[in-house]
Design an enzyme around this catalytic site. Structure first.
Site, PDB file in Angstrom:
ATOM      1  N   HIS A 123      -1.381   1.137  -4.656  1.00  0.00           N
ATOM      2  CA  HIS A 123      -1.774   2.536  -4.505  1.00  0.00           C
ATOM      3  C   HIS A 123      -0.896   3.490  -5.311  1.00  0.00           C
ATOM      4  CE1 HIS A 123      -3.916   1.594  -0.429  1.00  0.00           C
ATOM      5  NE2 HIS A 123      -4.612   1.235  -1.479  1.00  0.00           N
ATOM      6  N   CYS A 173      -4.770  10.761 -21.184  1.00  0.00           N
ATOM      7  CA  CYS A 173      -4.536   9.579 -22.030  1.00  0.00           C
ATOM      8  C   CYS A 173      -3.993   8.379 -21.269  1.00  0.00           C
ATOM      9  CB  CYS A 173      -3.589   9.937 -23.177  1.00  0.00           C
ATOM     10  SG  CYS A 173      -1.852  10.158 -22.692  1.00  0.00           S
ATOM     11  N   CYS A 206      -0.854  10.780 -16.847  1.00  0.00           N
ATOM     12  CA  CYS A 206      -1.675  11.731 -17.584  1.00  0.00           C
ATOM     13  C   CYS A 206      -3.136  11.373 -17.385  1.00  0.00           C
ATOM     14  CB  CYS A 206      -1.333  11.710 -19.067  1.00  0.00           C
ATOM     15  SG  CYS A 206      -2.392  12.794 -20.064  1.00  0.00           S
ATOM     16  N   GLN A 255       0.832  -1.198   0.000  1.00  0.00           N
ATOM     17  CA  GLN A 255       0.000   0.000   0.000  1.00  0.00           C
ATOM     18  C   GLN A 255       0.872   1.256   0.000  1.00  0.00           C
ATOM     19  OE1 GLN A 255      -2.037  -1.705   3.620  1.00  0.00           O
ATOM     20  NE2 GLN A 255      -3.816  -0.707   2.693  1.00  0.00           N
ATOM     21  N   ASN A 258       2.894  -6.469  13.266  1.00  0.00           N
ATOM     22  CA  ASN A 258       2.455  -5.088  13.388  1.00  0.00           C
ATOM     23  C   ASN A 258       2.986  -4.476  14.679  1.00  0.00           C
ATOM     24  OD1 ASN A 258       1.037  -2.969  12.233  1.00  0.00           O
ATOM     25  ND2 ASN A 258      -0.904  -4.093  12.138  1.00  0.00           N
ATOM     26  N   SER A 290      -3.025  -1.176   9.029  1.00  0.00           N
ATOM     27  CA  SER A 290      -4.016  -0.851  10.059  1.00  0.00           C
ATOM     28  C   SER A 290      -5.242  -1.746   9.997  1.00  0.00           C
ATOM     29  CB  SER A 290      -4.464   0.605   9.902  1.00  0.00           C
ATOM     30  OG  SER A 290      -5.197   0.768   8.690  1.00  0.00           O
ATOM     31  N   ALA A 339       8.697  -2.986  13.231  1.00  0.00           N
ATOM     32  CA  ALA A 339       8.884  -3.823  12.043  1.00  0.00           C
ATOM     33  C   ALA A 339      10.333  -4.242  11.866  1.00  0.00           C
ATOM     34  CB  ALA A 339       8.399  -3.076  10.807  1.00  0.00           C
TER      35      ALA A 339
END
EC number: 2.3.1.286
Length: 231
Positions: free
Chosen positions: A106, A117, A114, A88, A198, A174, A216
């Site tokens: 993401h 296009c 663009c 993400q 986490n 999360s 982490a």
């Protein structure tokens, strides 16, 4: 063949100095999401949005991978099965650590898009309002970032990977942003073992078979070592 599918979120990059939505005093705390991370916000004030992402791009360019990124790249190199990294995050630190074929659901700060296009190209460090597309020349360049209300990239491929996973890991997420928060359900349906790594329990922690909590940079390398030692 064993197949590990890994989802990473902002918690993986926090120790590299890149803030999450919830960090006080960071870039996100200075703006409303509606103003800087939606198509409507970009239409209202493209200069504000470009300025926000220029700052994020500069911040990411100064960041370096931490031990968690390094460990996941090592897992990809050494694990005898397949290791898929879906993120993400938009910072590019997985690639900087050596991970291959990372799926940026993401988008990524180093990309430009663009809106006329759909051409993509490497973003300059600073983008500006009415910057022209190198393909169609329309003044419609925007960051190649998936904003709230837009469809994440590569979803068909992501669901295909989840449907063949033997192990699914969610790291630094999360569990509050969909569709990523529901990936664990897809993995469970495929019969995969599930693990959450986490700083603190996510909103969907009850869906995981195994959990590890802490920074982490501590818990991810330890988990990777256990996987690589397993018979």
């Amino acid at each position: 063949m064993e197949k590990i599918v890994i989802l990473t979120g902002a918690g993986v990059s926090a120790e590299s100095g890149l803030g999450t939505f919830r960090d006080e005093g960071g870039l996100w705390s200075q703006h409303r999401i509606e103003d800087v991370a939606t198509p409507e916000g970009f239409a209202r004030d493209p200069a504000l949005v470009h300025g926000f992402y220029n700052a994020r791009r500069a911040q990411a360019a100064q960041a370096t991978p931490n031990a968690a990124h390094d460990a996941l790249a090592r897992l990809q190199r050494i694990f005898p099965g397949e290791v898929i990294v879906i993120t993400q995050n938009v910072d590019g630190l997985h690639e900087a650590a050596g991970s291959q074929a990372v799926m940026h659901m993401h988008g990524i700060l180093s990309g430009a898009l663009c809106s006329n296009c759909d051409h993509r190209w490497p973003a300059p460090l600073e983008m500006h309002v009415a910057e022209p597309c190198p393909a169609c020349h329309a003044p419609t360049a925007r960051p190649d970032i998936v904003w709230f209300g837009e469809m994440p990239y590569g979803m068909d491929d992501i669901y295909d990977h989840l449907s063949h996973a033997t192990l699914f890991a969610a790291i630094g997420t999360s569990g509050q942003v969909y569709p990523a928060a529901a990936f664990v359900h897809e993995a469970i349906a495929a019969g995969a073992k599930t693990v959450e790594l986490n700083l603190e329990p996510s909103a969907v922690v009850s869906n995981f078979d195994e959990t590890h909590f802490g920074p982490a940079s501590d818990i991810v390398p330890a988990w990777v070592e256990r996987l690589l030692r397993a018979p």
